[in-house]
Motif scaffolding. Sequence first.
Motif, PDB file in Angstrom:
ATOM      1  N   MET A 358       0.870  -1.171   0.000  1.00  0.00           N
ATOM      2  CA  MET A 358       0.000   0.000   0.000  1.00  0.00           C
ATOM      3  C   MET A 358       0.907   1.220   0.000  1.00  0.00           C
ATOM      4  N   VAL A 359       0.751   2.087  -1.003  1.00  0.00           N
ATOM      5  CA  VAL A 359       1.668   3.213  -1.198  1.00  0.00           C
ATOM      6  C   VAL A 359       0.890   4.516  -1.220  1.00  0.00           C
ATOM      7  N   ASP A 360       1.364   5.482  -0.468  1.00  0.00           N
ATOM      8  CA  ASP A 360       0.819   6.845  -0.507  1.00  0.00           C
ATOM      9  C   ASP A 360       1.691   7.719  -1.391  1.00  0.00           C
ATOM     10  N   LEU A 361       1.053   8.611  -2.164  1.00  0.00           N
ATOM     11  CA  LEU A 361       1.777   9.492  -3.078  1.00  0.00           C
ATOM     12  C   LEU A 361       1.459  10.953  -2.765  1.00  0.00           C
ATOM     13  N   ASP A 362       2.494  11.743  -2.680  1.00  0.00           N
ATOM     14  CA  ASP A 362       2.353  13.200  -2.534  1.00  0.00           C
ATOM     15  C   ASP A 362       2.711  13.797  -3.895  1.00  0.00           C
ATOM     16  N   PHE A 363       1.663  14.217  -4.637  1.00  0.00           N
ATOM     17  CA  PHE A 363       1.895  14.655  -6.013  1.00  0.00           C
ATOM     18  C   PHE A 363       2.607  16.017  -6.075  1.00  0.00           C
ATOM     19  N   GLU A 364       2.353  16.896  -5.101  1.00  0.00           N
ATOM     20  CA  GLU A 364       3.007  18.202  -5.123  1.00  0.00           C
ATOM     21  C   GLU A 364       4.501  18.072  -4.877  1.00  0.00           C
ATOM     22  N   GLU A 365       4.872  17.261  -3.884  1.00  0.00           N
ATOM     23  CA  GLU A 365       6.288  17.087  -3.547  1.00  0.00           C
ATOM     24  C   GLU A 365       6.925  15.927  -4.331  1.00  0.00           C
ATOM     25  N   ARG A 366       6.094  15.194  -5.053  1.00  0.00           N
ATOM     26  CA  ARG A 366       6.589  14.024  -5.803  1.00  0.00           C
ATOM     27  C   ARG A 366       7.334  13.068  -4.874  1.00  0.00           C
ATOM     28  N   GLN A 367       6.665  12.685  -3.797  1.00  0.00           N
ATOM     29  CA  GLN A 367       7.225  11.757  -2.829  1.00  0.00           C
ATOM     30  C   GLN A 367       6.329  10.530  -2.704  1.00  0.00           C
ATOM     31  N   ALA A 368       6.955   9.378  -2.515  1.00  0.00           N
ATOM     32  CA  ALA A 368       6.245   8.111  -2.360  1.00  0.00           C
ATOM     33  C   ALA A 368       6.583   7.521  -0.998  1.00  0.00           C
ATOM     34  N   THR A 369       5.547   7.012  -0.300  1.00  0.00           N
ATOM     35  CA  THR A 369       5.724   6.432   1.029  1.00  0.00           C
ATOM     36  C   THR A 369       5.071   5.062   1.072  1.00  0.00           C
ATOM     37  N   LEU A 370       5.811   4.077   1.563  1.00  0.00           N
ATOM     38  CA  LEU A 370       5.220   2.758   1.766  1.00  0.00           C
ATOM     39  C   LEU A 370       4.381   2.805   3.026  1.00  0.00           C
ATOM     40  N   LEU A 371       3.069   2.721   2.869  1.00  0.00           N
ATOM     41  CA  LEU A 371       2.172   2.778   4.016  1.00  0.00           C
ATOM     42  C   LEU A 371       2.159   1.453   4.765  1.00  0.00           C
ATOM     43  N   GLN A 372       2.107   0.329   4.030  1.00  0.00           N
ATOM     44  CA  GLN A 372       2.086  -0.984   4.664  1.00  0.00           C
ATOM     45  C   GLN A 372       2.515  -2.047   3.667  1.00  0.00           C
ATOM     46  N   SER A 373       3.211  -3.052   4.179  1.00  0.00           N
ATOM     47  CA  SER A 373       3.615  -4.212   3.378  1.00  0.00           C
ATOM     48  C   SER A 373       2.935  -5.448   3.951  1.00  0.00           C
ATOM     49  N   TYR A 374       2.529  -6.370   3.070  1.00  0.00           N
ATOM     50  CA  TYR A 374       1.821  -7.580   3.484  1.00  0.00           C
ATOM     51  C   TYR A 374       2.594  -8.789   2.955  1.00  0.00           C
ATOM     52  N   GLU A 375       3.262  -9.490   3.890  1.00  0.00           N
ATOM     53  CA  GLU A 375       4.136 -10.597   3.504  1.00  0.00           C
ATOM     54  C   GLU A 375       3.630 -11.909   4.080  1.00  0.00           C
ATOM     55  N   HIS A 376       3.772 -12.972   3.302  1.00  0.00           N
ATOM     56  CA  HIS A 376       3.316 -14.293   3.726  1.00  0.00           C
ATOM     57  C   HIS A 376       4.212 -14.820   4.844  1.00  0.00           C
ATOM     58  N   PRO A 377       3.637 -15.506   5.831  1.00  0.00           N
ATOM     59  CA  PRO A 377       4.471 -16.020   6.931  1.00  0.00           C
ATOM     60  C   PRO A 377       5.506 -17.049   6.496  1.00  0.00           C
ATOM     61  N   GLN A 378       5.361 -17.622   5.289  1.00  0.00           N
ATOM     62  CA  GLN A 378       6.357 -18.573   4.791  1.00  0.00           C
ATOM     63  C   GLN A 378       7.287 -17.928   3.762  1.00  0.00           C
ATOM     64  N   ASP A 379       7.378 -16.584   3.773  1.00  0.00           N
ATOM     65  CA  ASP A 379       8.260 -15.879   2.821  1.00  0.00           C
ATOM     66  C   ASP A 379       8.007 -16.336   1.397  1.00  0.00           C
ATOM     67  N   MET A 380       6.789 -16.153   0.947  1.00  0.00           N
ATOM     68  CA  MET A 380       6.361 -16.637  -0.367  1.00  0.00           C
ATOM     69  C   MET A 380       7.086 -15.913  -1.504  1.00  0.00           C
ATOM     70  N   MET A 381       7.434 -16.686  -2.521  1.00  0.00           N
ATOM     71  CA  MET A 381       7.949 -16.103  -3.756  1.00  0.00           C
ATOM     72  C   MET A 381       7.025 -16.527  -4.893  1.00  0.00           C
ATOM     73  N   ALA A 382       6.257 -15.581  -5.409  1.00  0.00           N
ATOM     74  CA  ALA A 382       5.359 -15.840  -6.530  1.00  0.00           C
ATOM     75  C   ALA A 382       5.984 -15.243  -7.786  1.00  0.00           C
ATOM     76  N   VAL A 383       6.486 -16.078  -8.674  1.00  0.00           N
ATOM     77  CA  VAL A 383       7.218 -15.584  -9.840  1.00  0.00           C
ATOM     78  C   VAL A 383       6.292 -14.959 -10.878  1.00  0.00           C
ATOM     79  N   SER A 384       4.989 -15.147 -10.728  1.00  0.00           N
ATOM     80  CA  SER A 384       4.042 -14.513 -11.642  1.00  0.00           C
ATOM     81  C   SER A 384       2.681 -14.420 -10.966  1.00  0.00           C
ATOM     82  N   GLN A 385       1.799 -13.599 -11.539  1.00  0.00           N
ATOM     83  CA  GLN A 385       0.420 -13.465 -11.117  1.00  0.00           C
ATOM     84  C   GLN A 385       0.315 -12.887  -9.709  1.00  0.00           C
ATOM     85  N   GLY A 386      -0.862 -12.870  -9.118  1.00  0.00           N
ATOM     86  CA  GLY A 386      -1.053 -12.336  -7.776  1.00  0.00           C
ATOM     87  C   GLY A 386      -1.909 -11.085  -7.771  1.00  0.00           C
TER      88      GLY A 386
END
Length: 600
Positions: A358-386
């Motif tokens: 989930m990413v927030d964008l400040d268009f005036e300042e052109r800044q990007a902030t990671l609001l939240q990351s959602y990771e699988h408890p088994q450290d999933m690697m999905a090489v495609s799709q999702g």
Amino acid sequence: MFSRTPSGVFRLNSWFHSERLHKRLSLTWISLSLVAIGGAIVFYIFALPQLLRLRIRTDLSWYDLGAEGFGPDRSYLSFDEESPKIEVSPPGAKCDSRYTFLAPRGDSIAHPGPMILDAAGELVWTKWNSGTTQDFKVQRYKGKEYLTYWQGDTDDNYGRGSWYMLDSTYTQKYEISPIGMFDGDLHDFQITSNDTAILMIYDPIPVDLSSVGGPELGWMYDGVFQEVNLETGELLFQWRASDFYSLADSYHPIGDTGHGRTSAYDWLHINSVDKDSQGRYLVSMRHTHTIACIDGTNGEVIWSLGGKRNNFTDISDGAATDFSWQHDARWRGSNRLSLFDNAAYSNDNPSAVSRGMMVDLDFEERQATLLQSYEHPQDMMAVSQGNVQVLDTGNVFVGWGHSAAFTEFSPDGEVVCNSHFGASAWFTFGRVVSYRVFKFDWVGNPLTSPEAALTPNSVFVSWNGATEVASWLVETWDHRSLTNMTFTAVDQVPRDGFETEIPLAAEVDSFFRVRAIHSNGDSLSVTEVLHRPPVSSEEGLYGNPWALGAVVLVALGCLVCGVYFAVHRRLLQRSESSGPYQLVPRKDEEDGDENERLPL
């Protein structure tokens, strides 16, 4: 010079023998060494890369290790298709109560197609489609809910098919194709709030690929999307990526592609397009690691997030813009977006970890902030799709694409409910996948009738697609008339999952049927008339487990006794024939009779 004495001869023979033995041992060791080296090379080239793909962890269950198969499933007596066996964790997980929408496919899926499961993983509805089915979900059009999905083939390395819309009775109402001489691509189909549809197209066009190591007279897949009026078929907007991005923006190696129309270079790979209330399109371009905002009037690129043309300063130490090979970028407000960061497109980097973002964008300042990351408890690697879906509860639902799993997170990233529909240790092999997975409310009222299957003492009943059945009512024939049959209710049982087993009461002795009952008591539908044949003595024997067990025990006892006496008798015969007198053959030199035997 060697001695001629017997001892000298012996020493000479011993020397030659030891020399031959030494040579044999040397050749043996050389042969074994060559075999070991060859085996090690074969193991390193072929076996080791496959073993490194295994996602082994100490907390894996037998299900995850594949003890029940790559894609465990369950079958039914009253229904011909199968459904996945779902493993849910942690114990007592409070999963969202809505239905789960997915389209399982892969080498371990017998009948791929769209599928609806309830919160407990029980089958609700499925349809076996030919070819490939992707992007199965619920969308609203003109005030009604529809099931939508793409169906087609991918023989030429890109999707060629159409999008379908089914109403609540599972009746097809629309089949949608792009405007012009295009094939519909499998990646995305979005119905907007204005009741228009956004369609995706992979258009193979001739191009000079020499700048990226390809042929001068080459081919590439251009990324195109259209917005169309579903009712009239009018083309409202069309955008072509090659008008704004170049081959130099791609991270995808060309390899041996680009030499023909059906093997074009996939330099861009559009996989999602979303539109907000301001008319801006949000486009995910996987192979450029870019999410772009497109002006809905003139098609100009307003900004690019990620990739080589990134327009934002990342104030989250790179965590907001370092996504790669991403999928499913969606507006979550005027200055917020979600996406699925695959972080890999092959198994070459086993340390890569996929995540929802989930990413927030400040268009005036052109800044990007990671609001939240959602990771699988088994450290999933999905090489495609999702995909990433934000539920109205605030929880976030993530489908892991190439990995057969879906996870519900709290808004702050804590796992609420984690579900697998395949063995996770083998996820990188892609035996079971689903392009996306969603949660939706749904009311299904199929036009078909419930199905039933009989056993001697039970009836199994199911109704593919029905969501309103609360219980099943057994009605037996009253024996009055065969021409105008009337029935009397004798038993009612609660619905138990997709298929309910109903023990047949003694009153059900000939013809009967099973009726689906709504929670308000209304009748929804009824099976065809079923016939329960009278129980014969033979059927009574096989239907009674105690009687059948007694018969089996008697049969086994007779078999053991028979084998014992046969072997015992044979041993007695052998002991009697052995003793001080034994018959041996004697050759008669005169008449050549070799069969005569005399006692010694």
